[in-house]
Design an enzyme around this catalytic site. Structure first.
Site, PDB file in Angstrom:
ATOM      1  CG  ASP A 241      -2.106   0.966   1.080  1.00  0.00           C
ATOM      2  OD1 ASP A 241      -3.112   0.630   0.429  1.00  0.00           O
ATOM      3  OD2 ASP A 241      -1.985   2.069   1.623  1.00  0.00           O
ATOM      4  CE1 TYR A 387      -5.452   6.557  -0.618  1.00  0.00           C
ATOM      5  CE2 TYR A 387      -5.246   7.133   1.704  1.00  0.00           C
ATOM      6  CZ  TYR A 387      -5.350   6.175   0.706  1.00  0.00           C
ATOM      7  OH  TYR A 387      -5.349   4.853   1.039  1.00  0.00           O
ATOM      8  CG  HIS A 444      -4.251  -4.044  -0.144  1.00  0.00           C
ATOM      9  ND1 HIS A 444      -3.522  -3.556  -1.215  1.00  0.00           N
ATOM     10  CD2 HIS A 444      -4.274  -3.038   0.779  1.00  0.00           C
ATOM     11  CE1 HIS A 444      -3.133  -2.322  -0.946  1.00  0.00           C
ATOM     12  NE2 HIS A 444      -3.557  -1.980   0.250  1.00  0.00           N
TER      13      HIS A 444
END
Length: 474
Positions: A241, A387, A444
């Site tokens: 990630d 982000y 993930h």
């Protein structure tokens, strides 16, 4: 050759040269940018004498943060409120998001089973040595496990930096840490590691900044400064990630410090890589080892999946504080928002299950440990700001995806992960991609879901680095 033919050849050569020049401008390799390793992120004014600041803040402090019973009781009261959740549509499981029927069950588990055992979970979370230190004006939290001298005898000994992402935390790595550090010493296992696991800035117990601009590249600078503070000028990096992005930036910007970069979410989003990925779809067998074509193709399926699963991404990259406000002091909403990712990012087919398949691959206590870290540290908003910072004009202009990474690189692909990249795409950036593997099981959150598989893959990568690059142990 006639004059007309010569003229046509000349024009074609000139046209070809212009096309090549333009393509090289769009996707050719670029030099690494220089980042300020003293850039200040603290709330107060930047120190005028940075050397004196380093001297005065170099202390590494052992921590065992305890939360008062009043904090836990307040959470219990919030979870005890009447839930006015909208029932799911008939026949719908997780296709519309977190199933509210199952959410009620999880809230009851959290309140009536998990919370009464909170002091036990607290002891579990603090089983490793926790520390904080100040880096570039921010308090940084990390786990640090060092190998005793007696345990190094006859073993290959290296430091490794483990990097989590969102919506994860240091908790993801607990089982993986035990394997790397050899908590239970194994005479037959010749590899042992000093393990450093930071909470990323703005995550968990690491302080978030009040200044804009702290993106992935700047975080990589902070992580290097942390490792240097701890006395490690050479180390391995492993991450998924955001940890994969930060690890890549570390290896790209500071190749002299990184022995090897291993990721369970390798990616390359350069323009050249994107074109290659599309062209590879025309002849998959030329680009993918036999039996693993469905990791990458058909692209239409991958695109559809990304469209369904990337709504959170657009929201957090544009309005992180809005969704952060909705989740702050809202434990039920926070749990739903985080735990949904552990469902669909582990296996997309789990969306068809009424419980999202959460307990098929994880223990509920482990999932709620992670939720509690976000809740108790009130870090959901600061974590999501990464982000937005990653897609600012200033961050994009660094173009780090086009800067070659010469550090030895290893890629472990787990079939259930969000996206996959071909070796031919990765090799444009990672010039020493020496390790590339595929696993049909797993998604993930590989460190939490399949720690033994990830550990074995990482060790195989380390062995290849040793053979090819003749590195030295500590």
């Amino acid at each position: 050759m006639s004059p007309l033919t010569r003229l046509l050849v000349l024009l074609l050569a000139m046209g070809g040269g212009l096309v090549y020049k333009r393509l090289n401008q769009l996707w050719g390799d670029l030099p690494a940018p220089t980042l300020d390793d003293q850039q200040w992120w603290g709330d107060e004014a930047s120190p005028k004498d940075y050397a004196a600041y380093l001297t005065n803040t170099s202390e590494v402090i052992g921590n065992r943060l305890l939360y008062p019973e009043s904090t836990i009781e307040d959470l219990r009261k919030q979870l005890n409120r009447t839930l006015r959740l909208t029932p799911p549509l008939e026949g719908v499981a997780f296709e519309y998001g977190f199933n509210t029927d199952y959410l009620k069950e999880l809230v009851a588990y959290w309140r009536d089973d998990y919370l009464p055992r909170w002091r036990e979970r607290e002891v579990f979370l603090w089983q490793f040595n926790h520390f904080t230190t100040e880096i570039q004006g921010l308090r940084m939290h990390f786990l640090h496990l060092m190998v005793y001298d007696d345990n190094k005898v006859g073993k290959q000994h290296y430091p490794v930096l483990l990097l989590h992402g969102w919506p994860g935390s240091v908790r993801e790595f607990y089982d993986f840490i035990h394997l790397l550090h050899q908590t239970h010493l194994d005479d037959n296992n010749q590899y042992i590691f000093n393990v450093i696991v930071p909470s990323l800035p703005g995550y968990g117990w690491s302080q978030g900044t009040s200044r804009p601009g702290l993106g992935p590249a700047q975080m990589a600078v902070m992580l290097r400064n942390l490792m240097l503070r701890l006395g490690y000028d050479k180390f391995f990096v492993q991450g998924g990630d955001w940890g994969s992005v930060l690890g890549s930036h570390l290896a790209t910007l500071y190749p002299d410090n990184v022995l090897g970069y291993h990721s369970n979410m390798c990616n390359n989003l350069s323009p050249k890589s994107q074109v290659k990925g599309l062209l590879a779809g025309l002849l998959p067998s030329f680009f993918v080892p036999s039996g693993f074509e469905d990791f990458f193709f058909p692209k239409s399926r991958e695109f559809s999946y990304l469209m369904e699963e990337s709504g959170y991404f657009h929201l957090q990259a544009t309005k992180p504080d809005t969704i952060g406000s909705a989740l702050t002091d809202n434990p039920v909403g926070l749990a739903a928002y985080i735990l949904e990712k552990f469902s669909t990012w582990t296996n997309a087919t789990y969306r068809a299950l009424p419980d999202g398949g959460l307990t098929q691959r994880y223990k509920l206590d482990a999932l709620f440990d992670n939720v509690m870290i976000y809740y108790l540290t009130n870090s959901i908003t600061t974590s999501q700001r990464l982000y937005a910072e990653a897609y600012t004009k200033e961050q994009r202009e660094l173009k780090l995806e086009r800067v070659p990474t010469l550090v030895p690189t290893g890629c472990a692909r787990f079939k259930g992960d969000i996206m996959q990249f071909l070796d031919t795409q990765l090799q444009d950036k990672y010039k020493n991609l020496i390790h590339s593997t595929y696993y049909n099981r797993g998604g993930h959150f590989a460190a939490l879901e399949l720690p033994k598989v990830l550990y074995k893959d990482f060790i195989e990568f380390v062995k290849k680095v040793e053979r090819k690059f003749k590195i030295k142990t500590l």
